[in-house]
Design a protein around this motif. Structure first.
Motif, short mmCIF file in Angstrom:
data_model
loop_
_atom_site.label_atom_id
_atom_site.label_comp_id
_atom_site.label_asym_id
_atom_site.label_seq_id
_atom_site.Cartn_x
_atom_site.Cartn_y
_atom_site.Cartn_z
N GLN A 105 4.68 3.07 10.87
CA GLN A 105 4.04 3.21 9.56
C GLN A 105 3.09 4.39 9.52
OE1 GLN A 105 1.82 -0.24 8.31
NE2 GLN A 105 0.66 0.96 6.83
N LEU A 131 5.50 2.83 0.68
CA LEU A 131 4.57 2.30 1.69
C LEU A 131 3.70 1.19 1.10
CD1 LEU A 131 3.62 5.65 3.39
CD2 LEU A 131 4.54 3.66 4.59
N HIS A 135 3.15 -2.40 2.53
CA HIS A 135 1.82 -2.64 3.08
C HIS A 135 0.78 -2.52 1.97
CE1 HIS A 135 3.80 -2.17 6.96
NE2 HIS A 135 4.35 -1.09 6.47
#
Length: 187
Positions: A105, A131, A135
């Motif tokens: 990540q 992303l 998250h």
């Protein structure tokens, strides 16, 4: 145990079991990286500093842990280069890290920040949005997406994302300033 690396904490738990060798061999790299960052220069070629260890670490047996450890080194080099505004080199390091550890990540975030810094706003928005879906609590992702919206003059969207980032990290003065500027445009 955790090690401070260019402003990021790197924990042993981030690496699969059996990578204690990673920390033993590369502890000097972490220390050098922090010293180099403070002095305003990149790590002097992480991959060139320890070729024998990296050869063993990334050996041909295809062990995922070794690939992740090598990917982590490349990611660290990418962030070091990013901080020095050597964005093309940083992009290369992040891309190489992802080739070895596709789920990294932090390397994905690094590529998104390279896009943002190089004015590739559509690519940065796409990356940060993806992303964020994966998250939603990651402050770096929220700040990056907020910065994209800010640069695109999308004030209401920027306000929502930056306020979320600031709520999660209230001590971030840079995010607070950007949010204050956004609110001036909205008012």
């Amino acid at each position: 145990a955790a090690h401070q690396v260019a402003g990021n904490l790197v924990r042993r738990e981030q690496f699969p079991e059996g990578n204690a060798v990673f920390f033993r061999h590369f502890q000097p790299v972490f220390q050098d990286e922090n010293i180099a960052h403070q002095a305003g220069r990149p790590v002097p070629g992480i991959l060139e500093q320890f070729p024998a260890q990296l050869q063993r670490l990334a050996g041909g047996d295809g062990r995922v842990g070794r690939r992740c450890a090598l990917g982590a080194l490349l990611r660290l080099e990418g962030w070091s280069l990013y901080r020095l505004r050597r964005l093309d080199e940083a992009r290369t390091a992040f891309s190489r890290a992802l080739a070895l550890a596709p789920d990294d990540q932090d390397a994905r975030i690094g590529l998104a920040y390279c896009d943002l810094s190089q004015g590739r706003l559509p690519q940065a928005e796409t990356a940060f949005t993806a992303l964020r879906r994966q998250h939603p609590d990651d402050v770096a992702v929220l700040e990056g997406l907020g910065s994209v919206y800010y640069r695109q003059a999308r004030w209401p969207e920027a306000e929502v994302v930056l306020a979320d980032a600031l709520a999660r990290n209230p001590g971030n003065g840079e995010t607070r300033q950007m949010l204050d500027r956004v609110r001036l445009f909205i008012a």
